[in-house]
Design an enzyme around this catalytic site. Structure first.
Site, PDB file in Angstrom:
ATOM      1  N   ASP A   6       0.865  -1.176   0.000  1.00  0.00           N
ATOM      2  CA  ASP A   6       0.000   0.000   0.000  1.00  0.00           C
ATOM      3  C   ASP A   6       0.904   1.229   0.000  1.00  0.00           C
ATOM      4  OD1 ASP A   6      -2.355   1.705   0.557  1.00  0.00           O
ATOM      5  OD2 ASP A   6      -1.452   1.876   2.544  1.00  0.00           O
ATOM      6  N   ASP A  33      -0.144   5.020   0.772  1.00  0.00           N
ATOM      7  CA  ASP A  33      -0.366   6.092   1.739  1.00  0.00           C
ATOM      8  C   ASP A  33      -0.166   5.616   3.173  1.00  0.00           C
ATOM      9  OD1 ASP A  33      -1.036   7.511  -0.498  1.00  0.00           O
ATOM     10  OD2 ASP A  33      -3.200   7.398  -0.162  1.00  0.00           O
TER      11      ASP A  33
END
Length: 322
Positions: A75, A77
């Site tokens: 991922d 962020d």
């Protein structure tokens, strides 16, 4: 002479007895030495066993060098990067007059709601998405890609978590592919992946015709279950064994993706993911200075005004892959 005759047998007898005594002593010493050595070995083994029982079990080597059927999915962020890539991209767009302060305030409110409530309101996300698509509609993909390179240098390069970067590099050094998986625009995600030396990126795709954005998405945002579907599709295309793959995220929204792989990691986890990871004995890594470092309060959220403008604006920067 008689005396000497009397002494001679005794001398010979004493010599024989001395030899016998010496041989017996040597044999006893040898047996004792072997016994002591055995006792020392048994003591050492017992001590090593005691130490092993007290120490935590050693983890097998991971990632496994040369395992080409394994890959890593990160991922973006708050996992690879501090903050959200689309916020930083939005800052750059606002700086370049892509939208006005009125639109900025609307985007900021949607983001503040998500940060404080901890949920993504469908109405807010729909409004932000539609506003962003209208902003970039008619712009060329090449223009936004060029701007994206500049914005990475301005706002993103210094926000990469060194710890997560090292984890990604370990997979690369093991000969494995490493992919970003994010709701951010695929163009933005690809720029970041290239700058970090990663394999590539899975991101939200916006439609473009002849290199110009149409203002429509291809499907929806790559978020939550959609990430898991993207990883599953890529694994099938690449011939990967998901049981040997790893995934890394900070958000409980990515539990579907993390649950797909054999090696899930919670990185800088939110409260729900931390609880979920502990219940399932997933590995955790936290590179923040404190557990609350990623939480955004009212003052901080207000300070993100310019950043929040990109929440939806950057989402529209996707184009159809050919």
């Amino acid at each position: 002479m008689a005396a000497l005759g009397w002494l001679t047998p005794r001398r010979r007898s004493a010599t024989a007895r001395s030899v016998l005594a010496g041989e017996a002593a040597a044999e006893a010493a040898r047996k004792t030495s072997l016994q002591l050595e055995q006792e020392r070995e048994e003591e050492a083994a017992a001590l090593e066993a005691a130490r092993a029982s007290e120490a935590e079990p050693e983890e097998p080597e991971f990632p496994v060098v040369g395992d080409v059927r394994a890959a890593a999915f990160f991922d973006l962020d708050n996992t690879v990067m501090q903050g959200a890539a689309i916020f930083h991209f939005g800052r750059g767009l606002y700086k370049r007059k892509f939208f006005q302060r009125r639109e900025l305030a609307r985007f900021a409110w949607a983001q503040i709601w998500f940060r404080l409530a901890g949920v993504e309101d469908p109405a807010h996300m729909q409004e932000a998405r539609d506003s962003a698509l209208s902003i970039v509609k008619g712009h060329r993909v090449s223009e936004l890609m060029s701007i994206g390179e500049e914005i990475y240098d301005e706002y993103m390069a210094d926000r990469i978590w060194p710890g997560t970067r090292a984890l990604a590099q370990a997979h690369l050094d093991a000969g494995q592919k490493v992919w970003l998986v994010t709701a951010a625009p695929v163009e933005t995600a690809t720029i970041i992946a290239r700058r970090l030396g990663l394999t590539g990126a899975l991101g939200t795709v916006a439609e473009s015709v002849d290199g110009v954005y149409t203002g429509r998405l291809v499907g929806e945002l790559l978020h939550g279950p959609a990430k898991a579907e993207a990883v599953r599709a890529l694994a099938a295309a690449e011939g990967l064994d998901l049981a040997r793959c790893a995934a890394y995220s900070d958000s409980h929204n990515d539990i579907p993706m993390l649950s797909l792989v054999g090696h899930p990691y919670a990185i800088n986890p939110d409260t729900k993911l931390r609880r979920h990871a502990r219940d399932r004995d997933w590995r955790l890594r936290d590179y923040r200075t404190g557990r609350k470092a990623a939480k955004i309060g009212i003052p901080a959220a207000a300070g993100l005004g310019a950043v929040a403008g990109g929440t939806a604006a950057a989402v529209a920067l996707h184009r159809r892959r050919r």
